[in-house]
Design a protein around this motif. Structure first.
Motif, PDB file in Angstrom:
ATOM      1  N   ASP A  29      44.403  41.864  37.774  1.00 41.50           N
ATOM      2  CA  ASP A  29      43.680  40.900  38.598  1.00 41.50           C
ATOM      3  C   ASP A  29      43.623  39.550  37.901  1.00 41.50           C
ATOM      4  O   ASP A  29      43.941  38.513  38.487  1.00 41.50           O
ATOM      5  CB  ASP A  29      42.247  41.389  38.863  1.00 41.50           C
ATOM      6  CG  ASP A  29      42.218  42.690  39.635  1.00 41.50           C
ATOM      7  OD1 ASP A  29      43.254  43.066  40.206  1.00 41.50           O
ATOM      8  OD2 ASP A  29      41.157  43.330  39.658  1.00 41.50           O
ATOM      9  N   SER A  65      41.674  38.931  48.225  1.00 41.92           N
ATOM     10  CA  SER A  65      40.803  39.765  47.388  1.00 41.92           C
ATOM     11  C   SER A  65      39.484  40.052  48.082  1.00 41.92           C
ATOM     12  O   SER A  65      38.960  41.171  48.022  1.00 41.92           O
ATOM     13  CB  SER A  65      40.538  39.080  46.047  1.00 41.92           C
ATOM     14  OG  SER A  65      41.723  38.927  45.310  1.00 41.92           O
ATOM     15  N   ILE A 119      44.445  43.369  44.992  1.00 43.44           N
ATOM     16  CA  ILE A 119      43.586  42.974  43.881  1.00 43.44           C
ATOM     17  C   ILE A 119      42.123  43.255  44.202  1.00 43.44           C
ATOM     18  O   ILE A 119      41.382  43.826  43.406  1.00 43.44           O
ATOM     19  CB  ILE A 119      43.783  41.476  43.567  1.00 43.44           C
ATOM     20  CG1 ILE A 119      45.163  41.241  42.940  1.00 43.44           C
ATOM     21  CG2 ILE A 119      42.685  40.965  42.634  1.00 43.44           C
ATOM     22  CD1 ILE A 119      45.499  39.773  42.734  1.00 43.44           C
TER      23      ILE A 119
END
Length: 251
Positions: A29, A65, A119
């Motif tokens: 990430d 995300s 992510i």
């Protein structure tokens, strides 16, 4: 539920493995969200586009995300911890690779967005798996170590950038592709982990949970069915309302 065996000191090595592989996702990430800033000057030299597209490319993974954390995080309760734990890493590999081979700015933005979904999903998935396998006394320490690896990934992104810049005009592609290579390594190790016995028990699959407990602890464990009813979010408000009513009635 007979999960006391997870507190055994003999499982420290296995629990460190779970934490390390989960931290690998957090590392990715940090790497993937940072490497685009390192690569952007070379991308601007490669393509001509305005500040709007530049902002979209830079922020698309962050937007993804947010969606991935809300959407895919909930699927771990339905399809299992390990299934989503592996699938989201596969998304890292596929979409990080596609970003490296993007042929237009809009493609790069799209692939970064899809990468961001993976992510975001990894945060709740990894945290849940670490919590369910960790010993009671070390659960907090294992969970907090996940966040620390984000910054390690960010630092590595800059180091990779420094190393790859001399490779010329396609260096930015190699930077993005490095994220896919890191993800592929973590992926191969993650597939070796078992499903969470706590999740199996919650789904009424006690026998499978017992087999996994035997495999990781070396001891036969009898797991009783989970008889607790599944709580709904609405019950939180009902409980809070009853609590406030009780307080007011005693004033």
């Amino acid at each position: 539920m007979s999960f006391e065996h997870l507190d055994s000191p003999h499982l420290k090595r296995f629990q460190r493995k779970v934490t390390l592989l989960s931290a690998g996702g957090t590392f990715l990430d940090g790497f993937d969200l940072t490497v685009i800033a390192v690569a952007m000057p070379m991308i601007l030299d490669h393509w001509e586009f305005g500040p709007g597209m530049q902002g979209l490319i830079t922020s698309s993974a962050v937007i993804g995300s947010f969606i991935g954390a809300i959407w895919l995080g909930n699927l771990t309760d339905k399809y299992g911890r390990k299934a989503m734990y592996v699938v989201d890493l596969l998304a890292f590999v596929v979409f990080a690779t596609l970003t490296a081979f993007a042929q237009a700015p809009w493609q790069l933005a799209l692939f970064r967005f899809l990468l961001g979904i993976g992510i975001g999903a990894d945060y709740p998935i990894s945290a849940t798996l670490v919590s369910e396998f960790s010993a009671t006394q070390s659960r907090g320490r294992h969970s907090t170590s996940l966040g620390a690896m984000w910054f390690v990934g960010a630092v590595v992104a800059y180091l990779v950038g420094i190393l790859l810049v001399p490779l010329g005009e396609n260096a930015w592609r190699y930077m993005l592709l490095t994220g896919a290579i890191f993800a592929l390594i973590v992926f191969f190790f993650r597939v070796t982990l078992p499903e969470s016995p706590r999740w199996l028990t919650a789904r009424g699959r006690e026998k499978e949970a017992e087999e996994i407990m035997l495999k990781i602890t070396g001891q036969k464990v009898k797991i009783q069915p989970n008889m607790k009813p599944k709580q709904k979010i609405s019950s939180l408000f009902t409980t809070a309302g009853k609590y406030m009513y009780t307080i007011r009635s005693h004033q």
